[in-house]
Design an enzyme around this catalytic site. Structure first.
Site, PDB file in Angstrom:
ATOM      1  N   LYS A  67     -17.700   2.102  -2.199  1.00 21.91           N
ATOM      2  CA  LYS A  67     -17.695   0.760  -1.606  1.00 21.91           C
ATOM      3  C   LYS A  67     -18.560   0.647  -0.337  1.00 21.91           C
ATOM      4  O   LYS A  67     -19.255  -0.352  -0.147  1.00 21.91           O
ATOM      5  CB  LYS A  67     -16.268   0.319  -1.288  1.00 21.91           C
ATOM      6  CG  LYS A  67     -15.419   0.043  -2.529  1.00 21.91           C
ATOM      7  CD  LYS A  67     -14.018  -0.403  -2.134  1.00 21.91           C
ATOM      8  CE  LYS A  67     -13.175  -0.735  -3.352  1.00 21.91           C
ATOM      9  NZ  LYS A  67     -11.870  -1.306  -3.004  1.00 21.91           N
ATOM     10  N   ASP A 103     -11.343  -8.032  -2.103  1.00 18.90           N
ATOM     11  CA  ASP A 103      -9.998  -7.462  -1.900  1.00 18.90           C
ATOM     12  C   ASP A 103      -9.206  -8.326  -0.916  1.00 18.90           C
ATOM     13  O   ASP A 103      -7.992  -8.491  -1.062  1.00 18.90           O
ATOM     14  CB  ASP A 103     -10.084  -6.030  -1.346  1.00 18.90           C
ATOM     15  CG  ASP A 103     -10.404  -5.009  -2.436  1.00 18.90           C
ATOM     16  OD1 ASP A 103     -10.117  -5.288  -3.615  1.00 18.90           O
ATOM     17  OD2 ASP A 103     -10.954  -3.943  -2.104  1.00 18.90           O
ATOM     18  N   ILE A 222       0.331  -2.423  -2.384  1.00 19.79           N
ATOM     19  CA  ILE A 222      -0.853  -2.758  -3.193  1.00 19.79           C
ATOM     20  C   ILE A 222      -1.010  -1.819  -4.395  1.00 19.79           C
ATOM     21  O   ILE A 222      -1.923  -1.962  -5.185  1.00 19.79           O
ATOM     22  CB  ILE A 222      -2.138  -2.856  -2.348  1.00 19.79           C
ATOM     23  CG1 ILE A 222      -2.608  -1.494  -1.849  1.00 19.79           C
ATOM     24  CG2 ILE A 222      -1.958  -3.817  -1.186  1.00 19.79           C
ATOM     25  CD1 ILE A 222      -4.031  -1.577  -1.286  1.00 19.79           C
ATOM     26  N   TYR A 224      -0.160  -0.650  -8.111  1.00 17.45           N
ATOM     27  CA  TYR A 224       0.310  -1.406  -9.293  1.00 17.45           C
ATOM     28  C   TYR A 224       0.794  -0.488 -10.419  1.00 17.45           C
ATOM     29  O   TYR A 224       1.197  -0.981 -11.474  1.00 17.45           O
ATOM     30  CB  TYR A 224      -0.775  -2.369  -9.797  1.00 17.45           C
ATOM     31  CG  TYR A 224      -2.106  -1.724 -10.071  1.00 17.45           C
ATOM     32  CD1 TYR A 224      -2.369  -1.097 -11.277  1.00 17.45           C
ATOM     33  CD2 TYR A 224      -3.095  -1.739  -9.111  1.00 17.45           C
ATOM     34  CE1 TYR A 224      -3.576  -0.498 -11.520  1.00 17.45           C
ATOM     35  CE2 TYR A 224      -4.333  -1.149  -9.336  1.00 17.45           C
ATOM     36  CZ  TYR A 224      -4.561  -0.532 -10.538  1.00 17.45           C
ATOM     37  OH  TYR A 224      -5.759   0.072 -10.778  1.00 17.45           O
TER      38      TYR A 224
HETATM   39  N1  NAP Z   1      -4.127  -3.553  -5.977  1.00 16.07           N
HETATM   40  C1  NAP Z   1      -5.420  -3.558  -5.722  1.00 16.07           C
HETATM   41  O1  NAP Z   1      -6.158  -4.460  -6.145  1.00 16.07           O
HETATM   42  C2  NAP Z   1      -6.025  -2.477  -4.865  1.00 16.07           C
HETATM   43  C3  NAP Z   1      -7.262  -2.702  -4.232  1.00 16.07           C
HETATM   44  C4  NAP Z   1      -7.802  -1.678  -3.432  1.00 16.07           C
HETATM   45  C5  NAP Z   1      -7.126  -0.457  -3.314  1.00 16.07           C
HETATM   46  N2  NAP Z   1      -5.938  -0.286  -3.969  1.00 16.07           N
HETATM   47  C6  NAP Z   1      -5.197   0.995  -3.845  1.00 16.07           C
HETATM   48  O2  NAP Z   1      -4.998   1.275  -2.466  1.00 16.07           O
HETATM   49  C7  NAP Z   1      -4.898   2.682  -2.265  1.00 16.07           C
HETATM   50  C8  NAP Z   1      -5.731   3.119  -1.066  1.00 16.07           C
HETATM   51  O3  NAP Z   1      -7.086   2.800  -1.269  1.00 16.07           O
HETATM   52  P1  NAP Z   1      -8.152   3.014  -0.080  1.00 16.07           P
HETATM   53  O4  NAP Z   1      -9.433   2.474  -0.583  1.00 16.07           O
HETATM   54  O5  NAP Z   1      -7.635   2.527   1.210  1.00 16.07           O
HETATM   55  O6  NAP Z   1      -8.214   4.634  -0.021  1.00 16.07           O
HETATM   56  P2  NAP Z   1      -8.687   5.523   1.213  1.00 16.07           P
HETATM   57  O7  NAP Z   1      -9.756   4.846   1.993  1.00 16.07           O
HETATM   58  O8  NAP Z   1      -8.947   6.872   0.630  1.00 16.07           O
HETATM   59  O9  NAP Z   1      -7.382   5.610   2.179  1.00 16.07           O
HETATM   60  C9  NAP Z   1      -6.214   6.242   1.743  1.00 16.07           C
HETATM   61  C10 NAP Z   1      -5.082   6.012   2.738  1.00 16.07           C
HETATM   62  O10 NAP Z   1      -3.889   6.589   2.184  1.00 16.07           O
HETATM   63  C11 NAP Z   1      -3.377   7.591   3.075  1.00 16.07           C
HETATM   64  N3  NAP Z   1      -2.791   8.681   2.288  1.00 16.07           N
HETATM   65  C12 NAP Z   1      -3.283   9.220   1.156  1.00 16.07           C
HETATM   66  N4  NAP Z   1      -2.468  10.228   0.720  1.00 16.07           N
HETATM   67  C13 NAP Z   1      -1.440  10.285   1.619  1.00 16.07           C
HETATM   68  C14 NAP Z   1      -0.284  11.108   1.732  1.00 16.07           C
HETATM   69  N5  NAP Z   1      -0.016  12.064   0.842  1.00 16.07           N
HETATM   70  N6  NAP Z   1       0.567  10.892   2.778  1.00 16.07           N
HETATM   71  C15 NAP Z   1       0.313   9.926   3.687  1.00 16.07           C
HETATM   72  N7  NAP Z   1      -0.782   9.112   3.632  1.00 16.07           N
HETATM   73  C16 NAP Z   1      -1.644   9.302   2.611  1.00 16.07           C
HETATM   74  C17 NAP Z   1      -4.555   8.039   3.892  1.00 16.07           C
HETATM   75  O11 NAP Z   1      -4.095   8.597   5.105  1.00 16.07           O
HETATM   76  P3  NAP Z   1      -5.036   9.592   5.973  1.00 16.07           P
HETATM   77  O12 NAP Z   1      -5.945   8.708   6.773  1.00 16.07           O
HETATM   78  O13 NAP Z   1      -4.070  10.334   6.793  1.00 16.07           O
HETATM   79  O14 NAP Z   1      -5.784  10.451   4.996  1.00 16.07           O
HETATM   80  C18 NAP Z   1      -5.282   6.682   4.096  1.00 16.07           C
HETATM   81  O15 NAP Z   1      -4.649   5.933   5.094  1.00 16.07           O
HETATM   82  C19 NAP Z   1      -5.329   3.318  -3.580  1.00 16.07           C
HETATM   83  O16 NAP Z   1      -4.151   3.744  -4.225  1.00 16.07           O
HETATM   84  C20 NAP Z   1      -5.998   2.196  -4.353  1.00 16.07           C
HETATM   85  O17 NAP Z   1      -5.856   2.325  -5.752  1.00 16.07           O
HETATM   86  C21 NAP Z   1      -5.365  -1.274  -4.720  1.00 16.07           C
END
Ligand code: NAP
Length: 284
Positions: A67, A103, A222, A224
């Site tokens: 992205k 988003d 968020i 699903y």
């Molecule tokens: N429903 C929708 O349309 C939609 C749209 C976008 C994204 N999403 C979902 O949102 C989620 C995050 O996406 P993103 O783009 O933000 O990913 P990202 O940039 O990789 O960020 C991941 C976040 O999750 C935290 N995290 C991951 N594993 C963890 C764990 N075991 N314990 C505690 N914190 C943890 C990370 O914390 P740290 O900073 O400490 O690593 C960070 O804050 C994904 O599951 C994605 O599928 C859904």
């Protein structure tokens, strides 16, 4: 070959439900188009962007980890993409790559649909996570003039960086704290949003004390898959209104479909049921 061709690129991308959503709409509106998923390695992204027009694509969706890189490659970006610093929807105009971030609007549209009036009298919100999705959601909360936000994250450096950035987005107060399950982590918020992958199928659950939330607070996740995470089940049991990630996924898809195929699609109950059916099949 269909006249209009679109894609979702990511790495990995096999879990993506975007082809199901867009092909549902292509059929529904009887459009001569196609939408496929393409796994693009990070080191091949530049090459893909140069060649996509030659392959007959008019645009597509962008998911992890591309992205931010696609944002940098765009000649034109919408104000929303600029605020988030990332692109999840791209299209070609006179051969130039243009990008949007849907988003933010997807999250807001879903919350409006599932918890109408959530932002009336919502002076403070807590966001769990500090990644790309958290940024998009914070931009959305700023759009709706939420006064105070608290960012909770596992790692301190990422949390602090986002706190500093969000201080420029018009909030009255932005605070941060490490994510833990101790009592008192929440204090009077009217909205809680989980943006981490905690609670997703195959991941550990998110454990947080919901006791500090306002009585009529809305809790949103968020994720699903599953449709209702344990966080949402706990919140529901406590009498909170809840909002799940599926609606966000469906609503963020609509603006891209309109750009590529010329029809603004409806996020219908029929589409929702169709995707839920697929999610259930995948989990059984
Ligand atoms: N429903 C929708 O349309 C939609 C749209 C976008 C994204 N999403 C979902 O949102 C989620 C995050 O996406 P993103 O783009 O933000 O990913 P990202 O940039 O990789 O960020 C991941 C976040 O999750 C935290 N995290 C991951 N594993 C963890 C764990 N075991 N314990 C505690 N914190 C943890 C990370 O914390 P740290 O900073 O400490 O690593 C960070 O804050 C994904 O599951 C994605 O599928 C859904």
């Amino acid at each position: 070959m269909p006249t209009r061709r679109a894609f979702v690129i990511g790495y990995p991308v096999k879990h993506s439900r975007s082809p199901l959503i867009h092909n549902f709409w292509l059929k529904k509106y009887d459009i001569d188009g196609s939408y496929i998923k393409l796994e693009v390695l990070p080191e091949k992204l530049g090459e893909f962007l140069v060649e996509m027009q030659g392959h007959g694509y008019c645009g597509g969706n962008v998911t992890l980890p591309h992205k931010e890189k696609v944002y940098s490659a765009c000649v034109f970006t919408t104000a929303m993409a600029q605020k988030v610093g990332a692109v999840n929807t791209l299209w070609l105009e006179n051969g130039h790559i243009c990008g949007d971030n849907t988003d933010v609007t997807g999250f807001l549209a879903n919350l409006d649909a599932e918890a109408p009036g959530w932002d009336v009298d919502c002076s403070s919100a807590a966001v769990i996570g500090a990644g790309g999705a958290a940024r998009a959601i914070l931009v959305g909360l700023a759009e709706r003039n939420i006064a105070e936000v608290k960012i909770l994250n596992r790692s301190a450096d990422r949390m602090q960086a986002l706190v500093e950035e969000a201080r420029n987005w018009g909030f009255r107060k932005v605070s941060g704290r490490l994510l833990d399950d101790k009592p008192g982590v929440l204090s009077g918020e009217a909205l809680l949003v989980n943006t981490t992958s905690l609670g997703m199928v195959g991941q550990p659950r998110l454990t947080i004390d919901l006791g500090g939330l306002r009585e009529r607070a809305v809790v949103s996740d968020i994720i699903y898959a599953p449709l209702e995470t344990e966080l949402l089940a706990d919140a529901r049991a406590r009498g909170h209104r809840i909002s799940s990630g599926l609606g966000m996924l469906l609503h963020q898809a609509a603006p891209g479909f309109e750009r590529w195929f010329g029809v603004r699609p409806v996020v219908s109950e029929e589409l929702r049921e169709f995707i839920i059916e697929d999610l259930r099949r995948a989990q059984s």
